[in-house]
Design a protein around this motif. Structure first.
Motif, short mmCIF file in Angstrom:
data_model
loop_
_atom_site.label_atom_id
_atom_site.label_comp_id
_atom_site.label_asym_id
_atom_site.label_seq_id
_atom_site.Cartn_x
_atom_site.Cartn_y
_atom_site.Cartn_z
N GLN A 260 147.43 69.83 33.24
CA GLN A 260 147.92 70.93 34.06
C GLN A 260 146.78 71.38 34.96
O GLN A 260 145.71 71.77 34.48
CB GLN A 260 148.40 72.10 33.19
CG GLN A 260 148.96 73.27 33.95
CD GLN A 260 150.35 73.01 34.49
OE1 GLN A 260 151.12 72.27 33.90
NE2 GLN A 260 150.68 73.60 35.63
N GLY B 97 145.08 73.72 38.12
CA GLY B 97 145.14 75.03 38.76
C GLY B 97 144.06 75.13 39.83
O GLY B 97 142.96 74.56 39.68
N ARG C 176 141.15 76.89 41.51
CA ARG C 176 140.19 77.93 41.15
C ARG C 176 139.44 78.45 42.37
O ARG C 176 139.34 79.65 42.60
CB ARG C 176 139.19 77.39 40.12
CG ARG C 176 139.80 77.14 38.75
CD ARG C 176 138.75 76.67 37.76
NE ARG C 176 137.65 77.61 37.67
CZ ARG C 176 136.54 77.41 36.95
NH1 ARG C 176 136.39 76.26 36.28
NH2 ARG C 176 135.60 78.31 36.90
N GLN D 211 148.74 76.45 46.89
CA GLN D 211 149.28 76.87 45.60
C GLN D 211 150.79 76.69 45.49
O GLN D 211 151.31 76.33 44.43
CB GLN D 211 148.91 78.34 45.34
CG GLN D 211 147.41 78.52 45.06
CD GLN D 211 147.02 79.98 44.97
OE1 GLN D 211 147.58 80.82 45.69
NE2 GLN D 211 146.07 80.30 44.11
N MET E 262 149.97 72.13 44.90
CA MET E 262 149.72 72.12 43.46
C MET E 262 150.96 71.75 42.64
O MET E 262 150.85 70.98 41.68
CB MET E 262 149.15 73.47 43.02
CG MET E 262 147.77 73.79 43.61
SD MET E 262 146.57 72.48 43.36
CE MET E 262 146.48 72.44 41.58
N ASN F 88 151.00 68.67 39.98
CA ASN F 88 151.30 68.90 38.56
C ASN F 88 152.56 68.15 38.11
O ASN F 88 152.65 67.79 36.93
CB ASN F 88 151.45 70.40 38.29
CG ASN F 88 150.11 71.08 38.14
OD1 ASN F 88 149.20 70.55 37.52
ND2 ASN F 88 149.98 72.27 38.72
#
Length: 496
Positions: free
Chosen positions: A387, A389, A391, A419, A423, A427
């Motif tokens: 997973q 993310g 940052r 995002q 992303m 994912n």
């Protein structure tokens, strides 16, 4: 001088030894689960024993014992444990076998026949499986050593000539015990060398992950057993399918496994993840284009306002053209694993352009993007999933520091675009995961992830999603007997 030369060669060989990208440790805690499933399979295999007919003569008595079948196996005491260096040992003591066979007796003109129940008691079996690496890098059972004995047999004779059978019982049961002793080890040898190897053949060695990338789980050396665990070193390297012979040099820290509290531990070095990302980079997968409606409306409005000065100088046919954002990773991303967490460093170019229909696209700006992604690992079933993310994120101009300052207002909108658009796409792929080298029918459960300096370990328990018999039957070779092998020994003849 000779000693110095030997030491130098040893150091040289060690310096060029390939480091594993993935390690797996199976601990003694897994053996209880393996024993339960393995003994169930072993019972079924031993019940397939076929004993040759037993014929003989004692004076004027002629006897024939045929159709001997094992009806039930009772295991009262059994142990499975590791034995250095490469062996898995099974020891069974004081077991019993229930048998049923057909009797035929001729004494002068008297004939008697029927079926008899018998039991073999005090059955002891000691068998060791030697595990090794074959030429393709797959784990296999290389040898099966076996010792088996039956201490005593009892047959419940009845019928018209019961007394005669009881007189001959010593000859008959001794012969049957001898034959039974000869049948146990061939069955176990076949179960290990053929059937268990068909199960191990389901472990992936070099296989495709998707349409672009494959993974190599070749064993680098023979499995190593201690009294408490079995360790296996795998190459653990991804490769682009279009460049099957390409490989990334492994200069990462070698993963270490010290824990023994869970049934199994899997360790992955930074190389494992770096090879994956470089393989996708070489396959041309790390790029993304958003055109027209795919660009978020708020970002479209902001970008047109930002580059309004450039746009108004263009011809009217171009001004209202759809906007295009092209994101392209310019170097293979790199993974850094620390006790505090796992991060992935990515550098990409972002090109903003207008794409008028049937005309060459018009570039408005080009910038560089640096991003730091967090990565959390998990095992689900047999798949390692990740997973990601976002940052940290920053953009800067390829042209000048002044233009970099002008890009500051775009920082937040572009980060939001990453995002909500990029992303989720990443994912969706990383959460599909990549298979871990385990046989079919076995899954991980109750995993615990621990980060170290340069590698990550995942401890878990094992679960049989399918029965051992079910998987072996599915993958059973067409001819499960080795050439020239037979489970039946020549039938002895009693002395006259």
């Amino acid at each position: 001088m000779a000693l110095f030369g030997a030491l130098f060669l040893t150091l040289l060989a060690g310096a060029h030894a390939e480091l594993p990208g993935c390690k797996i440790r199976i601990t003694s805690k897994a053996l209880e689960l393996v024993k339960q499933e393995g003994l169930r399979f072993l019972e079924q295999e031993l019940e397939t024993i076929t004993i040759p007919d037993l014929r003989g003569r004692e004076g004027q008595f002629y006897y024939n014992i045929s159709e001997v079948k094992v009806s039930e196996l009772q295991l009262t005491s059994s142990e499975v444990y590791f034995q250095p260096e490469q062996e898995l040992l099974l020891q069974i003591t004081n077991a019993s076998l229930d048998l049923r066979f057909r009797r035929q007796l001729l004494y002068w003109f008297f004939y008697d026949g029927g079926y008899i129940n018998a039991s073999a008691e005090g059955v002891s079996i000691r068998t060791a499986l030697q595990l090794s690496r074959d030429s393709s890098g797959r784990i296999k059972v290389a040898n099966v050593s076996c010792q088996a004995s039956v201490s005593r047999m009892h047959a419940a004779f009845g019928g018209t000539l019961k007394k005669v059978y009881e007189f001959l019982s010593t000859f008959i049961t001794s012969g049957m015990r001898f034959l039974l002793n000869q049948q146990i080890c061939p069955v176990l040898h076949h179960a290990g060398m053929v059937l268990l190897n068909s199960l191990l053949a389901t472990v992936p060695v070099r296989s495709s992950v998707d349409e672009l990338v494959g993974i190599d789980y070749s064993l680098l050396k023979d499995p190593s057993a201690s009294a408490s665990n079995l360790d296996m070193d795998f190459r653990g390297a991804f490769f682009p399918l279009a460049e099957a012979n390409w490989s990334l040099p492994n200069r990462a820290v070698e993963p270490q496994l010290q824990e023994e509290e869970r049934m199994v531990y899997v360790a992955f070095s930074e190389f494992f993840f770096d090879s994956a990302m470089e393989s996708y980079f070489r396959a041309g997968a790390l790029k993304l284009s958003l055109v027209g409606d795919k660009v978020p409306q708020e970002l479209d409005v902001l970008l047109r306002a930002t580059y309004f000065g450039n746009i108004v100088l263009l011809s009217p046919a171009v001004i209202d053209s759809p906007l295009k954002l092209e994101l392209r990773v310019v170097a293979p991303p790199r993974c850094t694993i620390k006790p505090s967490g796992t991060t992935i460093s990515v550098t990409a170019s972002l090109t903003i352009a207008l794409v008028p229909p049937n005309l060459p696209e018009v570039q408005l700006s080009s910038m560089t993007m640096d991003a730091r992604l967090s990565a959390k690992m998990a095992l689900r079933g047999k798949a390692l999933r990740t997973q990601l993310g976002l940052r940290r994120f920053r953009i800067y101009s390829n042209q000048s520091a002044l233009e970099s300052l002008a890009l500051i207002p775009l920082q937040a909108p572009l980060k939001t675009m990453l995002q909500i658009v990029v992303m989720p796409m990443l994912n969706e792929r990383t959460w599909r995961g990549v298979q871990i080298p385990l046989p079919e029918g076995i899954d991980f459960v109750r995993e615990v992830v621990t980060n170290h300096a340069g590698f990550v370990t995942i401890g878990a328990d094992l679960h049989f999603a399918k029965g051992l018999r079910e998987v072996i039957e599915k993958n059973r070779p067409t001819d499960t007997r080795e050439p020239g092998a037979s489970s039946a020994a020549p039938a002895p003849t009693a002395a006259v």
